[in-house]
Design a protein around this motif. Structure first.
Motif: not given
Length: 249
Positions: A104-111
């Motif tokens: 979830y956290l990675t999808r919120r910050a794809p960069d």
């Protein structure tokens, strides 16, 4: 507004911290139980060796003492093995929970995704998250597997000595080796079945959850959050998945 708190991110971080602490507690409990059992088994081995080589007590007394200590180690080993299998299962579920939150956290910050070396549910391959990829050797040399090996050695040694008391020594050795192999396989089967059951249960839970999506207010202007069934970036829309958000093999 810009000064409004990000409730979703706050909850996710708090839950991740809780999962991390729970995983650490599970690990500490497993190591403590394993060390306790190893200390008892080592002490019993030393005492048994001293009794066998001693000349003070009678032979029957020494034999009864050694048998009693062996039974004690075996009973304790079975109890510790069962508890370690349970803790191992719980720890595996906490690991999957942490992976889901990291997804979830990675999808919120794809960069940030290219810098996340530990896999998420979007990363198929050899480093797929637990418990979806598991090798029997890892189960054999883990804490439950090691306790199972000690239990098997105790059972095999007792059987070999009992047979050798009335039959040739090579017969006792064969019986002990065969019983050792059967007992090790039985312990490993228990661990593997628990792993497989945990994987199925986690897969069912993840299969019923809608894929984690970024919050709409963090997307660039003019864009909206994708639909729950929208394909992930870089994945074909018609590629099947395995129920965990990862491509099926």
């Amino acid at each position: 507004m810009a000064d409004e708190p990000d409730v979703a991110l706050t909850v996710a971080l708090a839950e991740y911290e809780h999962v991390r602490e729970a995983s650490r507690t599970i690990h500490d409990q497993s190591v403590a139980r394993f060390n306790f059992f190893l200390a008892v088994a080592s002490a019993v081995t030393a005492v048994s060796a001293a009794l066998i080589t001693a000349s003070g007590p009678g032979e029957r007394v020494r034999l009864a003492t050694v048998v009693g200590l062996g039974v004690l180690v075996l009973l304790l080993g079975v109890a510790v093995f069962a508890r370690l299998v349970e803790l191992n299962d719980r720890g595996r579920r906490y690991a999957v929970a942490a992976t889901a939150l990291r997804t979830y956290l990675t999808r919120r910050a794809p960069d940030l995704a290219p810098f996340m070396l530990m896999p998420t549910l979007d990363d198929p391959g050899p480093f797929a998250p637990e418990p979806f990829r598991r090798h029997w050797f890892r189960d054999a040399v883990g804490l439950p597997g090691t306790v199972g090996l000690i239990n098997s050695a105790v059972v095999a040694s007792a059987a070999a000595l009992a047979v050798a008391a009335s039959r040739p020594g090579w017969v006792g050795a064969l019986v002990g080796a065969g019983l050792l192999a059967v007992s090790v396989a039985a312990h490993l089967t228990v661990v593997r079945r628990r792993v497989a059951r945990s994987a199925r249960q986690v897969g069912v839970v993840l299969g019923r959850r809608a894929p984690l999506q970024p919050v709409g207010d963090i997307l660039p202007p003019g864009r909206t959050a994708p639909a729950p069934d929208a394909p992930l970036a870089g994945r074909p829309a018609n590629q099947p998945t395995d129920g965990t958000g990862r491509p099926a093999n």
